[in-house]
Design an enzyme around this catalytic site. Structure first.
Site, PDB file in Angstrom:
ATOM      1  N   SER A 474     102.139 -35.762  17.464  1.00 46.60           N
ATOM      2  CA  SER A 474     102.925 -36.989  17.493  1.00 46.60           C
ATOM      3  C   SER A 474     102.237 -38.069  18.330  1.00 46.60           C
ATOM      4  CB  SER A 474     104.329 -36.686  18.020  1.00 46.60           C
ATOM      5  OG  SER A 474     105.195 -37.770  17.827  1.00 46.60           O
ATOM      6  N   ASP A 562     108.816 -34.442   7.668  1.00 55.66           N
ATOM      7  CA  ASP A 562     108.885 -35.169   8.934  1.00 55.66           C
ATOM      8  C   ASP A 562     109.510 -36.536   8.698  1.00 55.66           C
ATOM      9  OD1 ASP A 562     108.497 -36.373  11.384  1.00 55.66           O
ATOM     10  OD2 ASP A 562     106.411 -35.760  11.582  1.00 55.66           O
ATOM     11  N   HIS A 594     109.169 -32.643  12.001  1.00 57.59           N
ATOM     12  CA  HIS A 594     108.295 -33.218  13.022  1.00 57.59           C
ATOM     13  C   HIS A 594     107.823 -32.167  14.018  1.00 57.59           C
ATOM     14  CE1 HIS A 594     106.445 -36.435  15.224  1.00 57.59           C
ATOM     15  NE2 HIS A 594     107.133 -36.170  16.326  1.00 57.59           N
TER      16      HIS A 594
END
Length: 617
Positions: A474, A562, A594
């Site tokens: 991320s 995601d 995610h």
């Protein structure tokens, strides 16, 4: 099912009763609360919605499905209304869009409060909750005549709620007799996690600011039930002290009150640790119950009749279950923890906390420009140094690597790698000023801090500067990509999970478009639409704009579902790298979100990342 000393006393298929959809068993809305009389259960479920019906199987003009039989008689409890969730959708409305609450909450759209009456054998969906609110985290009022709940605003539209404590939410009391809904917390705030004291006189809850960083330092507030007066027990901490660095927990423990209805215990990050704090709500004082312990992460499971039940862990030690009796006020330390299930340390893994000091020279420097931050270093305690180093900046960006047990990191140590977990400025646990310092500096301060942590670790520890790798996800992957573009020959391998690479492309694909503006110091409102200047600013901070500089082999692990960081981010990056001849491999997990969670997915991600690092280092 409800069980008592005689066995299973009740068994009810709640969804089959037709009053609501799926019951919420986890996530920010979920709750399950007994009334004080222990005859009623309060919980949250998805609002009943007619289901789409498949085409009629008869290929005859004018044919239709046979009329459904009256199913009320099949309901196992009086008061049920049949299988309401199976009603067919009216024609023309089969494809109406229903918003949900984003990443990890795609099945959460319209929560409703429900009461199961075990004595009266009835199920009811509560009315009186304002239409602009999504209710959750409910509990009974002291007299069982009402319920207290958190209401999240979902107008004009829903923004992602997972890991976002900055959404507008307030605490309400719903009177069951009159249907009157009363606001208990401050207006235009972000309140959550109400906890009623054992004597029913005090309501403790967390409160933050709407907008801004998605995670932030919170206030601990307390409402006196009879007078409805509210006081701040713990305020936002701008600069941390040795005694207290602030409150960053997203939720309070379900049972956090001591028997005296005056003290409460909660867990929160304190720099690179997570400690248990005892709060005296009347004196507004704090006692750290776990400071200085060899375990770096403590979590309170429950506090009942002054018996504390907790888990503790460290980077080289899996969680252990421990208990302690809370002494009288003023005599809490030292606390005698007794192991119930002790877990031995993992051999071959050592760890320490490193303090990283930014340079203090230069013009126009502020206090935040020179504020120290921390990193955790895990290293093999056996083997021959210098060790190859795997650098891990965390995602968020407002999150923290506390000194807890992480199986994947310990496994990397067992494979011969040292691991550096970087808590750059902007991480939780170091004061609100540190969090705010990252706004408008994303892609600059966080990247520079990570590289500074690497340089200082290489200078102090027996690490191999010629065998460096990056492992992140991320926003941490966003930092890693920036490092690859700025120092193309420094890192020999890189493994990323759901990376952020193209900021403007996330405006229309992420469940938190507000963060794209806030992170760069730009104002956000629900009415805002992209403009050329804002998009240009975002693109300049995006690693994809400098992807031509990347030379390091890159592994990409991508969750196809995601909602926070579109999988197209990784796919675009993969194509750019392949076109330029950079070794790149992409793993596509069809059911992955995610977090790339789940036993099979997590195992496959680790196996491939470890193999990639071993191959290129």
């Amino acid at each position: 099912q409800v069980w008592d000393s005689g066995g299973c006393s009740h068994s009810v298929d709640l969804t089959a009763l037709g009053k609501h959809g799926e019951v919420y068993t986890e996530g920010p809305f979920a709750c399950l609360a007994w009334s004080h009389s222990e005859t009623r259960l309060l919980y949250v479920a998805e609002k009943s919605r007619p289901k789409r019906q498949p085409p009629c199987p008869w290929d005859v003009p004018g044919a239709a499905w046979p009329a459904a039989e009256d199913e009320d008689e099949e309901s196992s409890m009086p008061g049920a209304t049949g299988r309401g969730v199976d009603r067919p959708v009216p024609q023309g409305k089969q494809f109406v869009y229903h918003e949900d609450w984003g990443e990890a909450l795609s099945t959460r759209s319209e929560p409703v409060l429900c009461i199961l009456d075990l004595e009266g054998l009835s199920l009811s969906v509560l009315e009186g909750v304002p239409e602009h609110l999504s209710p959750g985290q409910a509990l009974w009022s002291p007299d069982d005549h009402g319920v207290v709940f958190v209401g999240w605003w979902h107008k004009p539209f829903r923004l992602g709620l997972n890991a976002c404590s900055n959404r507008r939410s307030e605490i309400f009391h719903l009177d069951l007799a009159s249907g009157c809904c009363e606001l208990l917390s401050a207006e235009n705030g972000s309140a959550c996690s109400p906890r009623l004291s054992p004597d029913g006189q005090r309501l403790l809850y967390l409160e933050g600011v709407v907008g801004g960083p998605h995670r932030q330092c919170l206030r601990l507030r307390m409402l006196t039930w009879q007078t409805r007066q509210t006081v701040t027990v713990l305020d936002v901490v701008q600069e941390p002290t040795e005694a207290f660095a602030g409150l960053y927990a997203e939720v309070l423990p379900p049972r956090c009150w001591a028997a005296d209805s005056r003290r409460a215990v909660l867990g929160t990050p304190q720099r690179s640790r997570t400690d248990l704090l005892l709060v005296d709500t009347e004196a507004a004082t704090i006692t750290n119950l776990t400071a200085g312990s060899p375990e770096g992460c403590w979590e309170l499971l429950t506090l009942q009749w002054d018996l504390l039940v907790a888990t503790c862990s460290a980077p080289h030690r899996p969680p252990s279950l421990v208990v302690a009796v809370l002494p009288p006020a003023g005599q809490e330390l030292p606390l005698d923890w007794v192991p119930v299930e002790d877990t031995p340390t993992v051999p071959g893994v050592a760890w320490k906390s490193l303090t990283v000091q930014p340079p203090c020279s230069g013009q126009g420097l502020t206090v935040q420009d020179t504020q120290a931050f921390e990193a955790l270093l895990l290293s093999p305690s056996d083997g021959t140094p210098p060790h190859p180093l795997v650098v891990c900046p965390h995602g968020g960006p407002h999150a923290v690597f506390d000194a807890r047990w992480r199986p994947s990191m310990a496994a990397l140590c067992r494979l011969g790698f040292a691991v550096l977990l970087v808590n750059y400025r902007g991480s939780l646990g170091f004061g609100q000023a540190s969090i705010s310092s990252l706004l408008s500096r994303v892609g600059e301060q966080d990247v520079a801090d990570t590289q500074l942590a690497v340089e200082q670790a290489l200078h102090r520890e027996p690490l191999d500067p010629h065998r460096l790798a990056l492992l992140a996800g991320s926003h941490g992957a966003f930092i890693a990509l920036h490092l690859l573009t700025r120092e193309p020959e420094r890192y020999q391998a890189c493994a990323l999970r759901n990376p952020v690479s193209n900021l403007p492309a996330l405006l229309g694909t992420s469940d938190i478009p507000d963060w794209r503006y806030t992170s760069l110091g730009l104002p956000y409102s629900f009415e805002r639409v992209p403009c050329a200047e804002a998009v240009a600013t975002m693109l300049l901070r995006s690693p994809i704009a400098q992807a031509a500089q990347v030379q390091t082999p890159v592994l990409l692990c991508v969750g196809a579902r995601d909602r926070r960081v579109s999988p197209m981010q990784a796919l675009e990056l993969y194509r750019v790298l392949r076109a330029r001849g950079v070794p790149a491999r992409l793993l596509w997990y069809p059911e992955g979100g995610h977090a790339l969670a789940g036993v099979e997915t997590e195992a496959d991600v680790f196996k491939n990342c470890a193999h990639w690092l071993l191959q290129h280092l």
